[in-house]
Write an enzyme that holds these catalytic residues in place. Structure first.
Site, PDB file in Angstrom:
ATOM      1  N   ASP A 116       1.100  -1.407   0.270  1.00 37.04           N
ATOM      2  CA  ASP A 116       0.077   0.011   0.040  1.00 37.04           C
ATOM      3  C   ASP A 116       0.969   0.946  -0.075  1.00 37.04           C
ATOM      4  OD1 ASP A 116      -2.085  -1.794   0.485  1.00 37.04           O
ATOM      5  OD2 ASP A 116      -1.888  -1.530   2.081  1.00 37.04           O
ATOM      6  N   LYS A 153       2.567   2.021  -4.885  1.00 39.72           N
ATOM      7  CA  LYS A 153       3.013   1.824  -6.270  1.00 39.72           C
ATOM      8  C   LYS A 153       1.953   2.098  -7.548  1.00 39.72           C
ATOM      9  CE  LYS A 153       3.304  -2.192  -4.114  1.00 39.72           C
ATOM     10  NZ  LYS A 153       3.279  -1.581  -3.226  1.00 39.72           N
ATOM     11  N   GLY A 175      -3.648  -5.210  -4.463  1.00 36.55           N
ATOM     12  CA  GLY A 175      -4.944  -3.953  -4.565  1.00 36.55           C
ATOM     13  C   GLY A 175      -4.492  -2.149  -5.310  1.00 36.55           C
ATOM     14  N   HIS A 176      -3.970  -2.396  -6.270  1.00 37.48           N
ATOM     15  CA  HIS A 176      -4.100  -0.701  -6.598  1.00 37.48           C
ATOM     16  C   HIS A 176      -5.448   0.362  -6.830  1.00 37.48           C
ATOM     17  CE1 HIS A 176       0.381  -2.190  -6.817  1.00 37.48           C
ATOM     18  NE2 HIS A 176       0.078  -2.485  -7.652  1.00 37.48           N
ATOM     19  N   GLN A 195       2.505  -5.975  -2.582  1.00 39.01           N
ATOM     20  CA  GLN A 195       2.919  -6.188  -0.594  1.00 39.01           C
ATOM     21  C   GLN A 195       3.947  -5.025  -1.624  1.00 39.01           C
ATOM     22  OE1 GLN A 195       1.597  -9.835  -2.945  1.00 39.01           O
ATOM     23  NE2 GLN A 195      -0.190  -8.854  -2.287  1.00 39.01           N
TER      24      GLN A 195
END
Ligand code: IMP
Length: 425
Positions: free
Chosen positions: A20, A23, A47-48, A223
């Protein structure tokens, strides 16, 4: 903006904290010049979130490169894929207007499939662990059990799942992994696999060919290194290797093809799930940063724990990954604070010994407290000339001094355009 890419090489952009770090935004920026963007490990535990022209775009499995129409994207064999989730993600993003034709999205045949039984096992194991206070706080997406059954050579690969008749007979078999295939779930899984069939390729060879043709490839970590299975805060980690050395393996690419390696860190730290977190904040300041930084998981919606930037951890990650530069994200979230903390060492609570090495044992972790240095805060990230505020600039320089590599980019807001490139060569 300077390009971080090299034709014929793969640039790695990797999370330097507990995930988180932002990225997605940074990869999206660099991907403007890339021809191929790849995921190499993890699954839909990631999750992006990227904001493009006020539109929120969330991806869990597909690399952020999909936002650039000229980019191809690939999911390597090191990724664990939930066929239902990937199918739904492709459809959702196509509905948002992205072109996700099989010509530009490549998924390795050899990727391991996450099955209903893996998800059930993940939740069950977490429940069992929670009874003894040992829960990890997994995302519940079946990631750990899928990797475990891959290591035991029980899990099917996507290539199996698309073989006609395979899933039907697998679901009827006696093996434990067949559990959870109700007739409805089985039908839906078969449909999802049929949908994915045209996307399945030999990604290792595709990457090989693209690199030989001089393409600039980007590897997007999921991650963050502190959650690496071996080098993170074990056992409070994810179940794949995240460090730079593992990236080529997740794609089937020789290590000699790696170009540069950049670590992405936030100007503060967050962590979801349990485990050591030196510099963790509590109370009003924690709440303030969480709200301002929207620090709620994009996968599970959980509140993220909040802490000061940890330079001991960042230096350790720099050594283990070989970062050649750092991108510092979300500096704007700290605007308005009088003082900004930064963890510069750990202290053994029992002996008072101050250390700046990464703790090796569970007991060591249980007995450390952070040594926090305070620096002046900034009210705005940029001055009227569009340069970094002097206090933020000093903060960035302190990080560079400590870890010995340049901070090349400072993100100053959520939008694509909000950020400053530094130390351009
Ligand atoms: P798992 O990957 O679902 O097994 O979860 C293991 C640990 O990694 C938990 O603490 C999760 O919260 C954390 N984790 C997994 N994926 C992410 C991510 O993308 N961002 C932040 N934390 C993650």
């Amino acid at each position: 903006m300077r390009s971080m890419l090299t034709p014929g090489k793969a640039t790695c952009i990797l999370g330097a904290q507990f995930g988180d770090e932002g990225k997605g935004k940074f990869v999206d920026l660099v991907a403007q010049d890339a021809q191929l963007v790849c995921r190499v490990q993890g699954g839909n535990n990631a999750g992006h979130t990227i904001w493009v022209n006020g539109q929120k775009v969330v991806t869990h499995l597909l690399p952020s490169g999909i936002l650039h129409p000229h980019c191809e994207v690939a999911i390597g064999a090191g990724v664990v894929v939930d066929p239902l989730v990937l199918r739904d993600e492709i459809i959702r993003l196509m509905q948002q207007g992205f072109d996700l034709a099989p010509e530009r999205v490549h998924i390795d045949y050899r990727a391991t499939a996450i099955l209903p039984a893996h998800k059930a096992q993940d939740l069950k194991r977490e429940f069992e662990r929670s009874k003894t206070g040992a829960a990890i706080g997994t995302t519940g997406r079946g990631i750990g059990p899928a990797y475990a059954s891959r290591a035991q050579r029980d899990a099917p690969r996507l290539s199996d799942c698309v073989t006609p008749g395979f899933l039907e007979s697998f679901a009827q078999s006696e093996q434990a992994l067949a559990e959870g295939f109700t007739p409805e779930i089985l039908t839906e899984t078969i449909e999802a696999c049929n949908f994915l069939r045209p996307y399945l390729k030999d990604v290792a060879m595709l990457v090989h060919n693209r690199l030989n043709d001089g393409a600039s490839v980007l590897i997007e970590g999921a991650q963050g290194g502190l959650l690496d299975l071996a080098y993170g805060t074990y056992p409070f980690v994810t179940s794949s290797n995240l460090i730079a050395g593992a990236c080529p393996g997740g794609l089937g690419m020789p290590p000699t093809r790696i170009g540069t390696i950049t670590g992405v860190a936030k100007a503060y730290a967050t962590r979801v799930g349990h485990g050591p977190f030196p510099g963790e904040l509590s109370g009003a300041l924690e709440q303030l940063i969480r709200e301002k930084g929207h620090e709620f998981g994009s996968t599970t919606g959980r509140s993220r724990r909040i802490g000061w930037l940890d330079l001991v951890a960042l230096r350790y990650m720099t050594c283990v990954n070989g970062y050649e530069s750092i991108a510092l994200m979300k500096s704007d979230v700290l605007s308005g604070l009088d003082h900004i903390g930064i963890v510069t060492a750990y202290k053994d609570k029992r002996s008072g010994t101050v250390m700046n090495a990464w703790p090796m044992t569970q007991t060591a972790w249980e007995n450390i407290e952070p040594v926090v240095e305070f620096m002046d805060g900034w009210s705005e990230v940029l001055n009227s000339k569009g340069q970094l505020d002097p206090a933020l600039d000093a903060y960035v320089r302190r990080i560079e001094e400590w870890i010995g590599v340049p901070v090349v980019y400072v993100s100053t807001g959520a939008e694509r355009t909000a950020g400053i490139w530094r130390n351009s060569r």
